[in-house]
Design a protein around this motif. Structure first.
Motif, PDB file in Angstrom:
ATOM      1  N   PHE A   1       0.825  -1.221   0.000  1.00  0.00           N
ATOM      2  CA  PHE A   1       0.000   0.000   0.000  1.00  0.00           C
ATOM      3  C   PHE A   1       0.857   1.268   0.000  1.00  0.00           C
ATOM      4  N   ALA A   2       2.144   1.119  -0.240  1.00  0.00           N
ATOM      5  CA  ALA A   2       3.017   2.290  -0.241  1.00  0.00           C
ATOM      6  C   ALA A   2       2.846   3.091  -1.534  1.00  0.00           C
ATOM      7  N   GLY A   3       3.287   4.351  -1.500  1.00  0.00           N
ATOM      8  CA  GLY A   3       3.261   5.192  -2.708  1.00  0.00           C
ATOM      9  C   GLY A   3       1.857   5.499  -3.199  1.00  0.00           C
ATOM     10  N   ASP A   4       1.647   5.369  -4.503  1.00  0.00           N
ATOM     11  CA  ASP A   4       0.354   5.714  -5.101  1.00  0.00           C
ATOM     12  C   ASP A   4      -0.766   4.772  -4.682  1.00  0.00           C
ATOM     13  N   LYS A   5      -0.390   3.606  -4.149  1.00  0.00           N
ATOM     14  CA  LYS A   5      -1.423   2.633  -3.756  1.00  0.00           C
ATOM     15  C   LYS A   5      -1.922   2.860  -2.324  1.00  0.00           C
ATOM     16  N   ASN A   6      -1.369   3.866  -1.670  1.00  0.00           N
ATOM     17  CA  ASN A   6      -1.786   4.163  -0.286  1.00  0.00           C
ATOM     18  C   ASN A   6      -3.239   4.662  -0.288  1.00  0.00           C
ATOM     19  N   PRO A   7      -4.175   3.925   0.322  1.00  0.00           N
ATOM     20  CA  PRO A   7      -5.598   4.319   0.292  1.00  0.00           C
ATOM     21  C   PRO A   7      -5.979   5.335   1.368  1.00  0.00           C
ATOM     22  N   LEU A   8      -5.049   5.606   2.275  1.00  0.00           N
ATOM     23  CA  LEU A   8      -5.387   6.497   3.393  1.00  0.00           C
ATOM     24  C   LEU A   8      -5.350   7.961   2.941  1.00  0.00           C
ATOM     25  N   PRO A   9      -6.224   8.797   3.452  1.00  0.00           N
ATOM     26  CA  PRO A   9      -6.274  10.203   3.035  1.00  0.00           C
ATOM     27  C   PRO A   9      -5.371  11.095   3.891  1.00  0.00           C
ATOM     28  N   ASN A  10      -5.030  12.259   3.355  1.00  0.00           N
ATOM     29  CA  ASN A  10      -4.413  13.297   4.186  1.00  0.00           C
ATOM     30  C   ASN A  10      -5.464  13.792   5.180  1.00  0.00           C
ATOM     31  N   SER A  11      -4.998  14.327   6.288  1.00  0.00           N
ATOM     32  CA  SER A  11      -5.984  14.790   7.276  1.00  0.00           C
ATOM     33  C   SER A  11      -5.372  15.848   8.191  1.00  0.00           C
ATOM     34  N   PHE A  12      -6.265  16.567   8.867  1.00  0.00           N
ATOM     35  CA  PHE A  12      -5.865  17.464   9.951  1.00  0.00           C
ATOM     36  C   PHE A  12      -6.381  16.854  11.258  1.00  0.00           C
ATOM     37  N   ILE A  13      -5.557  16.895  12.295  1.00  0.00           N
ATOM     38  CA  ILE A  13      -5.982  16.424  13.618  1.00  0.00           C
ATOM     39  C   ILE A  13      -6.052  17.635  14.541  1.00  0.00           C
ATOM     40  N   LEU A  14      -7.235  17.861  15.101  1.00  0.00           N
ATOM     41  CA  LEU A  14      -7.462  19.056  15.911  1.00  0.00           C
ATOM     42  C   LEU A  14      -7.531  18.695  17.389  1.00  0.00           C
ATOM     43  N   LYS A  15      -6.798  19.440  18.206  1.00  0.00           N
ATOM     44  CA  LYS A  15      -6.966  19.377  19.662  1.00  0.00           C
ATOM     45  C   LYS A  15      -7.894  20.519  20.055  1.00  0.00           C
ATOM     46  N   ILE A  16      -8.870  20.214  20.901  1.00  0.00           N
ATOM     47  CA  ILE A  16      -9.858  21.245  21.254  1.00  0.00           C
ATOM     48  C   ILE A  16      -9.827  21.519  22.751  1.00  0.00           C
ATOM     49  N   ASP A  17     -10.367  22.699  23.125  1.00  0.00           N
ATOM     50  CA  ASP A  17     -10.333  23.110  24.536  1.00  0.00           C
ATOM     51  C   ASP A  17     -11.198  22.223  25.410  1.00  0.00           C
ATOM     52  N   LYS A  18     -12.425  21.967  24.961  1.00  0.00           N
ATOM     53  CA  LYS A  18     -13.371  21.173  25.758  1.00  0.00           C
ATOM     54  C   LYS A  18     -14.131  20.212  24.855  1.00  0.00           C
ATOM     55  N   PRO A  19     -14.433  19.004  25.349  1.00  0.00           N
ATOM     56  CA  PRO A  19     -15.142  18.034  24.522  1.00  0.00           C
ATOM     57  C   PRO A  19     -16.491  18.547  24.004  1.00  0.00           C
ATOM     58  N   GLU A  20     -17.158  19.383  24.810  1.00  0.00           N
ATOM     59  CA  GLU A  20     -18.482  19.855  24.384  1.00  0.00           C
ATOM     60  C   GLU A  20     -18.411  20.769  23.165  1.00  0.00           C
ATOM     61  N   TYR A  21     -17.205  21.240  22.792  1.00  0.00           N
ATOM     62  CA  TYR A  21     -17.061  22.069  21.593  1.00  0.00           C
ATOM     63  C   TYR A  21     -17.000  21.227  20.324  1.00  0.00           C
ATOM     64  N   ALA A  22     -16.795  19.923  20.474  1.00  0.00           N
ATOM     65  CA  ALA A  22     -16.506  19.062  19.318  1.00  0.00           C
ATOM     66  C   ALA A  22     -17.615  19.108  18.268  1.00  0.00           C
ATOM     67  N   SER A  23     -18.870  19.014  18.708  1.00  0.00           N
ATOM     68  CA  SER A  23     -19.983  18.985  17.752  1.00  0.00           C
ATOM     69  C   SER A  23     -20.072  20.300  16.971  1.00  0.00           C
ATOM     70  N   ARG A  24     -19.963  21.444  17.674  1.00  0.00           N
ATOM     71  CA  ARG A  24     -20.051  22.749  17.003  1.00  0.00           C
ATOM     72  C   ARG A  24     -18.906  22.944  16.010  1.00  0.00           C
ATOM     73  N   ILE A  25     -17.688  22.605  16.434  1.00  0.00           N
ATOM     74  CA  ILE A  25     -16.535  22.775  15.548  1.00  0.00           C
ATOM     75  C   ILE A  25     -16.652  21.865  14.333  1.00  0.00           C
ATOM     76  N   SER A  26     -17.101  20.634  14.574  1.00  0.00           N
ATOM     77  CA  SER A  26     -17.243  19.676  13.476  1.00  0.00           C
ATOM     78  C   SER A  26     -18.223  20.187  12.411  1.00  0.00           C
ATOM     79  N   LYS A  27     -19.369  20.715  12.859  1.00  0.00           N
ATOM     80  CA  LYS A  27     -20.377  21.210  11.908  1.00  0.00           C
ATOM     81  C   LYS A  27     -19.887  22.445  11.155  1.00  0.00           C
TER      82      LYS A  27
END
Length: 296
Positions: free
Chosen positions: A116-142
């Motif tokens: 799965f290396a190189g062009d065959k890698n099926p995984l996407p690029n992504s951003f990983i976000l750290k947030i202040d409080k868990p209750e913010y997760a839904s609002r930030i996600s939307k």
């Protein structure tokens, strides 16, 4: 109040405590027992709260990017995420890094990902976000799910809801339990001091008959209550320290991944709480107990 009078009050307090040492011992034992229970509950709640905070700090939002997305779009999206209220850290994870992370998870079975290396890698690029409080997760996600370049947004919604609920319950339960135990301790101490005062009614009557003011009679008793609170604070702090160290050494390794707070991180807060509560219940208990006998 003159210095000589203050010295007299302290001298009377120490003399009375020694003269009535049996009742003083009973009062100290009662306060120590009450503070020990309060301390046990406080330490339990502090550890539970610490576990909840650690779990909250690990809540992340993963923003998966579309397959074909330009570097400019990624940069614009990064700036948008960094400016989003409630987001305190933005980390870009390339598809290559995601593949390496997946291999780490699989460990001995990482050969499953060979090919799965190189062009065959099926995984996407992504951003990983750290947030202040868990209750913010839904609002930030939307707020970011429809941004250009975003394929989908994921976070552990059910885990976030459970953590938020657990955090609220822990904090309210701690407050209620501490108040209830403090009131119970106050009643116990008040009754103990009343018993001590019953043996000194004649002493109070004589002082009233010779013209002593109410406050002149009260002050030695108030200082006695204060001294009982300080003595009880020192003893109960030592006891709770030994008990907590024993609990950490005995059960700390049994709970495995859960890290209990170190004694040196909590003992100052416990001592200050004991000092405030111990002196308060000792002093208030004395004031409430002696009030009845001032009517002699």
């Amino acid at each position: 109040m003159k210095l000589r009078t203050i010295k007299y009050f302290f001298k009377e307090s120490f003399t009375n405590l020694w003269r009535n040492r049996v009742m003083m011992f009973a009062a100290v034992v009662s306060v120590v027992a009450a503070l020990f229970i309060v301390g046990t509950v406080l330490l339990t709640l502090m550890n539970v709260n610490n576990i909840v905070l650690n779990m909250e700090s690990q809540v992340e939002i993963t923003v998966f990017l579309e397959e074909e997305v330009s570097a400019d779009t990624i940069q614009e999206l990064r700036e948008t995420l960094e400016d989003t209220k409630g987001v305190n850290e933005v980390k870009f994870e390339s598809k290559e890094e995601a593949l390496e992370k997946a291999k780490d998870w699989l460990k001995e079975k990482e050969d499953l990902l060979e090919g799965f290396a190189g062009d065959k890698n099926p995984l996407p690029n992504s951003f990983i976000l750290k947030i202040d409080k868990p209750e913010y997760a839904s609002r930030i996600s939307k707020s970011i799910e429809n941004k250009p370049g975003v394929d989908k947004v994921k976070f552990g919604e059910q885990i976030v809801k459970t953590l938020s609920k657990l955090a609220r319950i822990t904090r309210w339960a701690g407050l209620v339990i501490t108040i209830v135990l403090t009131v119970i301790a106050l009643v116990i101490i008040s009754n103990t001091i009343k018993l001590a005062l019953m043996s000194r009614i004649k002493e109070i009557q004589i002082m009233k008959y010779v013209g002593a003011t109410d406050w002149f009679i009260r002050w030695p008793f108030i200082l006695e209550g204060l001294l009982i609170g300080i003595i009880s604070t020192i003893i109960s702090t030592l006891l709770i320290s030994f008990a907590y160290n024993y609990a950490v050494s005995r059960f700390g390794s049994m709970v495995g991944m859960i890290n209990m707070l170190r004694l040196e991180d909590v003992i100052r807060d416990i001592f200050c709480s004991f000092l405030v509560v111990g002196c308060a219940i000792g002093t208030i208990g004395s004031v409430l107990s002696i009030r009845k006998y001032m009517k002699v």
